[in-house]
Design an enzyme around this catalytic site. Structure first.
Site, PDB file in Angstrom:
ATOM      1  N   LYS A  37      24.622   0.588  11.654  1.00 46.57           N
ATOM      2  CA  LYS A  37      24.969  -0.827  11.847  1.00 46.57           C
ATOM      3  C   LYS A  37      23.732  -1.719  11.740  1.00 46.57           C
ATOM      4  O   LYS A  37      23.814  -2.924  11.902  1.00 46.57           O
ATOM      5  CB  LYS A  37      25.620  -1.017  13.220  1.00 46.57           C
ATOM      6  CG  LYS A  37      26.977  -0.327  13.369  1.00 46.57           C
ATOM      7  CD  LYS A  37      27.573  -0.657  14.694  1.00 46.57           C
ATOM      8  CE  LYS A  37      28.682   0.291  15.085  1.00 46.57           C
ATOM      9  NZ  LYS A  37      29.929   0.068  14.371  1.00 46.57           N
ATOM     10  N   ASP A  89      25.905   0.269  26.098  1.00 39.07           N
ATOM     11  CA  ASP A  89      26.323   0.539  24.726  1.00 39.07           C
ATOM     12  C   ASP A  89      25.690  -0.537  23.845  1.00 39.07           C
ATOM     13  O   ASP A  89      26.099  -1.699  23.876  1.00 39.07           O
ATOM     14  CB  ASP A  89      27.856   0.511  24.658  1.00 39.07           C
ATOM     15  CG  ASP A  89      28.384   0.616  23.223  1.00 39.07           C
ATOM     16  OD1 ASP A  89      27.585   0.487  22.279  1.00 39.07           O
ATOM     17  OD2 ASP A  89      29.603   0.823  23.071  1.00 39.07           O
ATOM     18  N   CYS A 114      39.058  -0.042  17.445  1.00 32.74           N
ATOM     19  CA  CYS A 114      38.761   0.995  18.456  1.00 32.74           C
ATOM     20  C   CYS A 114      38.740   0.403  19.855  1.00 32.74           C
ATOM     21  O   CYS A 114      37.933   0.830  20.701  1.00 32.74           O
ATOM     22  CB  CYS A 114      37.440   1.705  18.157  1.00 32.74           C
ATOM     23  SG  CYS A 114      37.452   2.599  16.612  1.00 32.74           S
ATOM     24  N   GLN A 157      26.345  -2.946  19.149  1.00 36.96           N
ATOM     25  CA  GLN A 157      26.451  -4.274  18.519  1.00 36.96           C
ATOM     26  C   GLN A 157      25.303  -5.209  18.910  1.00 36.96           C
ATOM     27  O   GLN A 157      25.280  -6.355  18.470  1.00 36.96           O
ATOM     28  CB  GLN A 157      27.795  -4.931  18.893  1.00 36.96           C
ATOM     29  CG  GLN A 157      29.012  -4.187  18.395  1.00 36.96           C
ATOM     30  CD  GLN A 157      29.144  -4.173  16.876  1.00 36.96           C
ATOM     31  OE1 GLN A 157      28.481  -4.928  16.160  1.00 36.96           O
ATOM     32  NE2 GLN A 157      29.984  -3.283  16.371  1.00 36.96           N
ATOM     33  N   HIS A 165      34.609  -0.328  23.587  1.00 42.76           N
ATOM     34  CA  HIS A 165      34.997   0.456  22.403  1.00 42.76           C
ATOM     35  C   HIS A 165      35.454   1.829  22.913  1.00 42.76           C
ATOM     36  O   HIS A 165      34.951   2.304  23.936  1.00 42.76           O
ATOM     37  CB  HIS A 165      33.745   0.588  21.533  1.00 42.76           C
ATOM     38  CG  HIS A 165      33.956   1.216  20.206  1.00 42.76           C
ATOM     39  ND1 HIS A 165      34.054   2.573  20.025  1.00 42.76           N
ATOM     40  CD2 HIS A 165      34.051   0.675  18.965  1.00 42.76           C
ATOM     41  CE1 HIS A 165      34.198   2.835  18.741  1.00 42.76           C
ATOM     42  NE2 HIS A 165      34.200   1.694  18.077  1.00 42.76           N
TER      43      HIS A 165
HETATM   44  N1  PMP Z   1      30.416   0.781  20.642  1.00 44.13           N
HETATM   45  C1  PMP Z   1      30.642  -0.359  19.982  1.00 44.13           C
HETATM   46  C2  PMP Z   1      30.599  -1.662  20.740  1.00 44.13           C
HETATM   47  C3  PMP Z   1      30.881  -0.328  18.609  1.00 44.13           C
HETATM   48  O1  PMP Z   1      31.101  -1.474  17.952  1.00 44.13           O
HETATM   49  C4  PMP Z   1      30.887   0.927  17.934  1.00 44.13           C
HETATM   50  C5  PMP Z   1      31.149   1.005  16.441  1.00 44.13           C
HETATM   51  N2  PMP Z   1      32.230   0.246  15.986  1.00 44.13           N
HETATM   52  C6  PMP Z   1      30.644   2.077  18.676  1.00 44.13           C
HETATM   53  C7  PMP Z   1      30.409   1.971  20.016  1.00 44.13           C
HETATM   54  C8  PMP Z   1      30.643   3.429  18.035  1.00 44.13           C
HETATM   55  O2  PMP Z   1      29.604   3.557  17.128  1.00 44.13           O
HETATM   56  P1  PMP Z   1      29.498   4.837  16.174  1.00 44.13           P
HETATM   57  O3  PMP Z   1      30.857   4.956  15.512  1.00 44.13           O
HETATM   58  O4  PMP Z   1      28.429   4.478  15.211  1.00 44.13           O
HETATM   59  O5  PMP Z   1      29.178   5.999  17.031  1.00 44.13           O
END
Ligand code: PMP
Length: 408
Positions: A224, A198, A362, A201, A121
């Site tokens: 999430k 990270d 993203c 998910q 991401h």
């Molecule tokens: N890493 C991953 C794998 C994600 O799916 C996301 C959210 N889509 C993020 C990081 C970023 O999370 P946040 O926007 O809550 O900081």
């Protein structure tokens, strides 16, 4: 509790959208919140609200207990060694940025390496690009297999004695790949590198044990996993956090302030400058209680069942391309329907009350690797049922009829 009973605890799911009962399939972007979490935040504001760590008055003490109690819940949920290793942040993005801006910049220099994957991401990519630029380190990528997985052989070949930092996602938000982070940590450590996982998910969907993974840092977001937006956390190994400089300065994080020099509080407070996200932490604590009561193993089992059913049904839809591996998937399915733009697919699905995400998620480098500009994605959580999958498939068949010419 079965999924239907769980669903009853989420008021937002009981509404019609565009004349159809809502089917919410976008939990990977943000999950919905049960009454337990909504009530906890409301009760906090109704009974305990005050600033933390300062007031000697009763509300101040209660708010501090609520906030620190939430930290203890997060620590237990991740099986961290101690609550002081949990730093509250706005979410995964802020947690990763803290490590990249503080730890990585202090250990990386010319010729050193930061290793990531093309699955990342943007939140687990751009902070490392910036850290590499600032320190003269090289950003290296573990290559992907055609199905989006990575092999341990490639991990071995990419990480070297020059690698200072490895940052990988536990679960891909596009490919549904579950990475072997425990084994990657072992390889990273053999080369003297540190690893950040990270967990955006993974944390909402499966049991996570940071000690068993032996990761150095772990980041996740509350929104999430049934918690409020604006709250998440960074876990770090104590000896690393203690060496790290803060990146935000101000009230609450200081020890002694002189006119020209200052010193910082102990961990975790030195990383939490300013009034923290108190109500958010309380809501996250309630979300953790809620998920723990149902059981993370049960949540994972349910999602595997739903995604297995979804893969079966979706693979029978002509013209649908599904991305990612066949097996060992997390609870989401990313797809394209012929040449129809995923935004158009999502718009037709929305007209049927089915909420899916469309776009680059993203993950622009990953989209280029897949040779697409965007995809659609249906993501499942503890409140989704097989009926939701049936509604998705029915709405996709309608989309096909609508755009018949583009599917062939
Ligand atoms: N890493 C991953 C794998 C994600 O799916 C996301 C959210 N889509 C993020 C990081 C970023 O999370 P946040 O926007 O809550 O900081």
């Amino acid at each position: 509790m079965n999924a239907k009973e769980i669903r009853d605890l989420f008021p937002i799911l009981h509404q019609e959208v565009n004349g159809h009962p809502l089917v919410y399939l976008d939990s990977a972007a943000s999950s919905q919140k049960p009454v337990q979490v909504l009530d906890a935040v409301r009760d906090y504001y109704m009974q305990d609200n005050a600033n933390v760590h300062r007031g000697v008055h009763t509300l101040g003490a209660r708010a501090t207990d609520d906030y620190e109690g939430a930290r203890e819940k997060v620590a237990r949920f991740l099986n961290a060694e101690s609550p002081e290793q949990i730093i509250f942040t706005r979410g995964t993005t802020t947690a990763i940025n803290l490590v990249a801006a503080s730890y990585a910049r202090s250990v990386c220099g010319d010729g050193d390496e930061i290793v990531i994957t093309p699955l990342e991401h943007h939140s687990n990519l751009i902070p490392w690009q910036q850290a590499a630029k600032a320190t003269g380190a090289t950003l290296k990528y573990i290559p992907l297999q055609p199905d989006g997985t990575i092999t341990l052989e490639d991990v071995e070949n990419t990480i070297t004695d020059r690698t200072k930092m490895v940052a990988v996602t536990y679960v891909s938000n596009v490919m549904a790949v579950v990475n072997p982070v425990k084994q990657i940590a072992e390889i990273a450590h053999r080369h003297g590198a540190k690893i950040l996982v990270d967990g955006a998910q993974s944390t909402p969907h499966q049991k996570v044990d940071v000690q068993d993974l032996n990761c150095d840092f772990y980041a996740f977001s509350g929104h999430k996993m049934c918690g409020p937006t604006g709250i998440g956390a960074l876990y770090g190994k104590k000896e690393l956090l203690e060496k790290m400089e803060p990146v935000e300065f101000g009230g609450e994080m200081i020890d002694h302030i002189g006119l020209y020099e200052s010193t910082w509080k102990e961990i975790p407070y030195r990383f939490e400058g300013g009034t923290p996200i108190i109500a958010g932490a309380v809501g996250l604590g309630a979300a953790i209680d809620f998920l723990s009561q149902i059981g993370m193993d049960e949540i994972e089992r349910h999602e595997k069942e739903i995604v297995g059913y979804a893969m079966d049904r979706l693979s029978q839809v002509d013209g649908l391309t599904i991305y990612g591996p066949q097996k060992n998937r997390s609870g989401l399915v990313t797809f394209n329907l012929g040449d129809v733009h995923p935004h158009d697919v999502a718009t037709v699905l929305d007209s049927q009350g089915v909420a899916v995400r469309a776009g680059h998620h993203c993950c622009q480098p990953l989209m280029r690797w897949l040779n697409v500009t965007a995809t659609a994605r249906a993501s499942f959580y503890l409140y989704n049922t097989e009926e939701d999958v049936d509604r998705l498939v029915a709405a996709l068949l309608q989309t096909k009829e609508y755009f018949g010419h583009a599917i062939g």
